[in-house]
Scaffold this motif. Structure first.
Motif, PDB file in Angstrom:
ATOM      1  N   SER A 150      -8.352  13.101  26.034  1.00  0.00           N
ATOM      2  CA  SER A 150      -8.860  13.306  24.301  1.00  0.00           C
ATOM      3  C   SER A 150      -8.349  14.615  23.926  1.00  0.00           C
ATOM      4  O   SER A 150      -8.133  14.501  22.703  1.00  0.00           O
ATOM      5  N   TYR A 151      -8.050  15.750  24.573  1.00  0.00           N
ATOM      6  CA  TYR A 151      -7.282  16.919  24.012  1.00  0.00           C
ATOM      7  C   TYR A 151      -6.027  16.574  23.467  1.00  0.00           C
ATOM      8  O   TYR A 151      -5.737  16.990  22.317  1.00  0.00           O
ATOM      9  N   ILE A 152      -5.143  16.012  24.495  1.00  0.00           N
ATOM     10  CA  ILE A 152      -3.967  15.645  23.983  1.00  0.00           C
ATOM     11  C   ILE A 152      -3.907  14.726  22.575  1.00  0.00           C
ATOM     12  O   ILE A 152      -3.111  14.705  21.699  1.00  0.00           O
ATOM     13  N   LEU A 153      -4.862  13.570  22.691  1.00  0.00           N
ATOM     14  CA  LEU A 153      -4.903  12.764  21.541  1.00  0.00           C
ATOM     15  C   LEU A 153      -5.216  13.604  20.089  1.00  0.00           C
ATOM     16  O   LEU A 153      -4.840  13.036  19.360  1.00  0.00           O
ATOM     17  N   ILE A 177      -5.101   1.669  28.628  1.00  0.00           N
ATOM     18  CA  ILE A 177      -6.686   1.737  28.485  1.00  0.00           C
ATOM     19  C   ILE A 177      -6.990   1.733  27.153  1.00  0.00           C
ATOM     20  O   ILE A 177      -6.219   1.934  26.294  1.00  0.00           O
ATOM     21  N   ASP A 178      -8.107   1.523  26.922  1.00  0.00           N
ATOM     22  CA  ASP A 178      -8.971   1.458  25.585  1.00  0.00           C
ATOM     23  C   ASP A 178      -9.229   2.808  25.131  1.00  0.00           C
ATOM     24  O   ASP A 178      -9.380   3.727  25.971  1.00  0.00           O
ATOM     25  N   ALA A 182     -10.093   6.418  26.962  1.00  0.00           N
ATOM     26  CA  ALA A 182      -8.961   7.212  26.898  1.00  0.00           C
ATOM     27  C   ALA A 182      -9.728   8.552  26.424  1.00  0.00           C
ATOM     28  O   ALA A 182      -9.488   9.783  26.716  1.00  0.00           O
ATOM     29  N   LEU A 183     -10.777   8.392  25.530  1.00  0.00           N
ATOM     30  CA  LEU A 183     -11.467   9.695  25.244  1.00  0.00           C
ATOM     31  C   LEU A 183     -12.543  10.139  26.115  1.00  0.00           C
ATOM     32  O   LEU A 183     -13.441  10.983  25.548  1.00  0.00           O
ATOM     33  N   HIS A 184     -12.824   9.272  27.102  1.00  0.00           N
ATOM     34  CA  HIS A 184     -13.929   9.953  28.141  1.00  0.00           C
ATOM     35  C   HIS A 184     -13.747  11.182  28.559  1.00  0.00           C
ATOM     36  O   HIS A 184     -12.397  11.529  29.015  1.00  0.00           O
TER      37      HIS A 184
END
Ligand SMILES: Nc1nc2c(c(=O)[nH]1)N[C@H]1C(S)=C(S)[C@@H](COP(=O)(O)O)O[C@H]1N2
Ligand SMILES: [Mo]
Length: 253
Positions: A150-153, A177-178, A182-184
């Motif tokens: 999530s940090y990278i995104l 992955i959805d 991905a944000l988990h």
């Protein structure tokens, strides 16, 4: 019966009832409309898997965490499933301690990027002691250290319209992955294991560590990540190489 259990029951019996009365095709159409269809559903045949994914996604509202363990519970043995790629570009990078390796991040992002291993290691990281469970029946507990995906995104400015993150390793075992996954918070791009750099066989320089899904979703030897809103034109359209070898795209535990 607690709230979660009764909700799960309502959702699964609900989808099953629709499937029973109107046929699996209609259940799939409804599931698709609400974004609850796994990419490898393949129409009616794979719809059972798709509904498992849909039911789990509805329960995801709780953002359940995978269990974390204490240091004394770390396993003595850490099996390897598939050694590092016997592929010259990978072996050259390994030989050079990955100084020239970059993680390319592209697709629906405002700022495409190429991160070095040192660059990743300088980002805020976290360590978590979790279990890696292979679908073949073995598992082990280890400590993994890495940057939250999530940090990278966030860093690259992933579009709010994006739905999937596709991951390409140095072998052909690509996957996706959805966004909720991905944000988990426990979904890491891991560069460390048990206090050391990740070894080649365990996925150096960086692997996906996603403890809420089975071993095969934890892609090793990453080279590139791409943010997309559709998987239809990625590879064979099934969302990963896993369905080709008989594993479902979704590997939730
Ligand atoms: N790129 C890539 N990632 C991969 C695999 C693979 O063959 N290639 N095997 C998967 C499987 S089936 C499992 S169980 C885990 C095993 O991780 P480990 O070898 O670090 O124990 O990695 C997964 N990630
Ligand atoms: Mo596995």
């Amino acid at each position: 019966m607690n709230d979660k259990v009764s909700r799960r029951k309502i959702i699964t019996t609900g989808l099953a009832a629709v499937a029973g009365v109107s046929g699996l095709g209609v259940a799939a159409t409804i599931a698709d409309r609400y974004g609850l269809l796994a990419p490898d559903h393949q129409g009616v045949c794979g719809v059972g898997e798709a509904l498992t994914y849909g039911a789990q996604r509805l329960l995801m509202a709780s953002h359940s965490l995978a269990r974390e363990f204490g240091r004394s519970e770390i396993s003595k043995v850490h099996p390897v499933n598939h050694e590092h790629p016997d592929y010259d570009p990978y072996k050259r990078l390994l030989y050079g301690k990955f100084a020239d390796w970059r993680l390319y991040v592209d697709g629906m992002v405002a700022r495409p990027a190429a991160f070095s291993l040192d660059g990743l290691k300088r980002m805020p990281f976290r360590s978590q002691i979790t279990e890696l469970a292979c679908e073949e029946g073995w598992s082990y507990i280890a400590e993994w250290t890495g940057v939250q995906l999530s940090y990278i995104l966030n860093l690259v400015g992933a579009s709010a319209k994006a739905k999937w993150v596709v991951l390409y390793p140095f072998n052909d075992f690509w996957g996706s992955i959805d966004m909720p996954e991905a944000l988990h918070p426990q979904t890491l791009l891991a560069f460390g294991m048990n206090g050391e750099d990740l070894t080649a066989d365990h996925g150096a320089p960086v692997r996906l560590r996603i403890p809420r899904q089975l071993g095969y979703k934890n892609l090793k030897f990453l080279a590139r990540i791409s943010v997309v809103d559709s998987l239809k034109n990625v590879g064979d359209g099934n969302g990963s190489a896993a369905p080709e070898i008989g594993y479902s795209w979704y590997g939730g535990i």
